[in-house]
Scaffold this active site. Structure first.
Site, PDB file in Angstrom:
ATOM      1  N   LYS A 175      53.907 -64.774  16.274  1.00  0.00           N
ATOM      2  CA  LYS A 175      54.690 -64.602  15.060  1.00  0.00           C
ATOM      3  C   LYS A 175      54.163 -63.351  14.178  1.00  0.00           C
ATOM      4  CE  LYS A 175      54.769 -65.643  10.967  1.00  0.00           C
ATOM      5  NZ  LYS A 175      55.035 -64.254  10.407  1.00  0.00           N
ATOM      6  N   PRO A 176      54.592 -62.192  14.542  1.00  0.00           N
ATOM      7  CA  PRO A 176      53.978 -60.970  13.733  1.00  0.00           C
ATOM      8  C   PRO A 176      54.451 -61.363  12.351  1.00  0.00           C
ATOM      9  CG  PRO A 176      56.034 -60.364  15.042  1.00  0.00           C
ATOM     10  CD  PRO A 176      55.743 -61.859  15.203  1.00  0.00           C
ATOM     11  N   GLY A 233      44.590 -68.809   5.095  1.00  0.00           N
ATOM     12  CA  GLY A 233      44.039 -69.518   6.383  1.00  0.00           C
ATOM     13  C   GLY A 233      43.428 -70.829   5.719  1.00  0.00           C
ATOM     14  N   GLU A 250      40.514 -65.203  10.871  1.00  0.00           N
ATOM     15  CA  GLU A 250      39.727 -63.961  10.746  1.00  0.00           C
ATOM     16  C   GLU A 250      40.629 -63.527   9.251  1.00  0.00           C
ATOM     17  OE1 GLU A 250      37.689 -62.429  12.101  1.00  0.00           O
ATOM     18  OE2 GLU A 250      37.426 -63.589  13.795  1.00  0.00           O
ATOM     19  N   ARG A 278      40.799 -45.439   4.002  1.00  0.00           N
ATOM     20  CA  ARG A 278      41.385 -45.332   5.459  1.00  0.00           C
ATOM     21  C   ARG A 278      42.895 -46.511   5.366  1.00  0.00           C
ATOM     22  NH1 ARG A 278      40.010 -47.358  11.479  1.00  0.00           N
ATOM     23  NH2 ARG A 278      41.199 -46.239  12.530  1.00  0.00           N
ATOM     24  N   CYS A 284      40.786 -54.820   6.322  1.00  0.00           N
ATOM     25  CA  CYS A 284      39.916 -56.180   6.239  1.00  0.00           C
ATOM     26  C   CYS A 284      38.454 -55.700   5.934  1.00  0.00           C
ATOM     27  CB  CYS A 284      40.045 -57.094   7.127  1.00  0.00           C
ATOM     28  SG  CYS A 284      39.409 -56.588   8.694  1.00  0.00           S
ATOM     29  N   GLU A 382      39.607 -59.015  -3.165  1.00  0.00           N
ATOM     30  CA  GLU A 382      39.921 -58.103  -2.345  1.00  0.00           C
ATOM     31  C   GLU A 382      41.231 -57.294  -3.051  1.00  0.00           C
ATOM     32  OE1 GLU A 382      41.705 -59.743   1.420  1.00  0.00           O
ATOM     33  OE2 GLU A 382      40.817 -58.093   2.530  1.00  0.00           O
TER      34      GLU A 382
END
Ligand code: NAD
Length: 479
Positions: A175-176, A233, A250, A278, A284, A382
């Protein structure tokens, strides 16, 4: 608006219309909705998982050499389609075309790497602990795997999961991200072209909260391999606990760069600018905070701004240095982090705005902040955007302490000419990867794993295979 005939793959059948409706795909450079994919219903997720479970009975017993041939063929097919798939990545994700090509090439490499590791020893004959006993320790594929990938490197991060899972003998339901479903669909077509048997690879589209949850909860799924936000997660861990399913997570990062007074400053600046901006900082392992020893701080900031000014911004298809961000929500998070920092005393020395010359598209200027402190959100959470906060530190020890003072532990970078000092720091840094005098990350030959709230389990290298294997001890008494 276009949509191909081959969109979701369930038990070897391509499906164009999903029973769950449709998902529109937006080009972040133009804001145009230029394609749509079907959205899976609960029934279709169920069929995909059942197909993976049925196919597992055969695929898990196939010869590793057969699996290796299919992975190698898929690599060839993907390589052949590099240009076409790279263009799709750029259109749905926004990154510059050459970076999109680099992503496809890295996915090709991952398929080849795991093809070459499919027949690694799968067991051991252990020393006997009794005269008439033989002890075998064997590894077995864990079962059907849910592969859930994010939008920032859609093809690469799917390949990093699918290649070791298939090499190990597992079947998959992919599942993208619903933001970037198109290039992953082309990637799956390469596996089909390569001869993957029916049901071994399945593909469904949909959002995380609906299709993702249904997939993870499905009783036939024995393992979940996930890349995405730390918060997602944690939610997956809760869901997986119901069926005690195995997990590889991840997750997010907040990566420090430490620059010593004795460093090659030009190299540190080049590496820092590249890794902070970038893919618009939507990586990540992006650099999220920079600690520079006081005596070279002013010089570092000046050089950093000079290099940042040279970066070109534009639609990814025109191949600039920086494309747009993925969507307006992501850009608003960047604005919020900058506003919070400025309110707490930070100074913007470059960037900080939406560039005026673009009428459409989620563009943002690469931004350099100084006078920053650890109370600012940008130093803690983040940003997943193009912001580089730079702080002067009084000592190397302070820099290491600050670098470790985070709930994340993905990657840390440092620049110094004193290799003893560098290795001592590498020992102390609580991060899964440490880059010394370079900012290269995520190479398929070496393990990649987050510490602390950046996740657990391994991706890449031979370690990744073990994430998809169970161990069995066979104790044989021969008389
Ligand atoms: P996300 O967590 O929002 O989504 C990732 C995937 O999970 C998507 O496919 C999404 O649909 C799905 N999902 C979301 N909620 C779900 C749920 N409740 N159940 C099942 N599936 C669900 O992350 P994102 O915004 O797509 O990606 C950005 C994040 O990924 C960042 O935090 C970044 O650091 C992280 N990331 C980590 C690595 C790494 O290797 N550590 C690499 C790339 C990106």
């Amino acid at each position: 608006m276009k949509g191909s005939e081959e969109m979701m793959l369930i038990g070897g059948q391509w499906i164009k219309e999903g029973m769950g409706g449709a998902i529109r795909v937006q080009d972040p450079a133009t804001e145009e909705f230029f394609a749509e994919v079907p959205k899976a219903s609960e029934k279709e997720v169920d069929l995909a998982c059942k197909a993976a479970a049925e196919a597992f009975k055969v695929w898990s017993r196939s010869l590793p050499s057969e699996r290796a041939i299919i992975l190698s063929n898929a690599a060839l097919e993907l390589e052949r389609k590099t240009e076409e798939i790279a263009e799709l990545i750029t259109r749905e994700q926004g990154k510059p075309l050459r970076e999109a090509k680099g992503e496809v090439q890295a996915a090709v490499k991952a398929l080849r790497f795991f093809a070459s590791r499919a027949d690694l020893p799968v067991g051991e004959w252990r020393a006997p602990n009794h005269p008439r006993i033989v002890n075998l320790v064997k590894r077995y594929p864990v079962g059907p795997v849910a592969v859930i990938s994010p939008w920032n490197y859609p093809v690469l991060l799917t390949a990093w999961k699918v290649a070791p899972a298939l090499a190990a003998g597992c079947t998959v339901v992919i599942k993208p991200s619903s933001k970037t479903p198109l290039a992953v669909t082309e990637f799956v077509k390469c596996l089909v072209e390569a001869g993957i048997p029916e049901g071994v690879v399945n593909l469904v589209h949909g959002g995380g909260q609906d299709v993702g949850v249904i997939l993870v909860n499905h009783p036939d799924i024995r393992k979940i391999t996930f890349t995405g936000k730390t918060e997602t997660g944690k939610m997956l861990m809760r869901l997986a606990s119901a069926g005690l399913k195995r997990l590889t997570l991840e997750l997010g990062g907040h990566c420090p760069l430490i620059v010593a007074a004795d460093a090659d400053l030009e190299a540190a600046v080049k590496g820092g600018v590249y890794r902070a901006f970038r893919n618009m900082g939507q990586v990540c392992n992006s650099i999220n905070r920079i600690y520079v020893e006081r005596s070279v701080y002013d010089q570092f900031v000046q050089l950093f701004v000079e290099h940042t000014k040279k970066l070109t911004i534009g639609p990814g298809l025109t191949d600039p240095d920086l494309g747009p961000m993925i969507d307006n929500e992501a850009r608003q998070r960047v604005v919020h982090h900058i506003e919070d920092a400025v309110a707490k005393g930070a100074e913007i020395v470059y960037g900080g705005k939406i560039p005026a010359r673009f009428e459409k598209g989620f563009f943002f200027e690469p931004t350099v902040l100084v006078n920053v402190s650890h109370e600012m959100v940008v130093l803690q959470e983040e940003t997943f955007g193009p912001v580089a906060p730079i702080m002067a530190v009084e000592s190397w020890e302070d820099a290491i302490r600050f670098a470790n003072n985070s709930r994340y532990g993905l990657v840390a970078y440092l620049y110094t000419r004193d290799l003893g000092k560098a290795l001592r720091a590498a020992e102390l840094l609580e991060h899964g990867t440490v880059g010394i005098n370079n900012v290269v990350g995520g190479e398929v030959e070496y393990p990649y794993a987050g510490w602390k709230e950046s996740g657990f389990g391994f991706e890449l290298s031979e370690h990744a295979l073990n994430e998809f294997l169970l161990i069995k001890h066979i104790r044989l008494q021969w008389e």
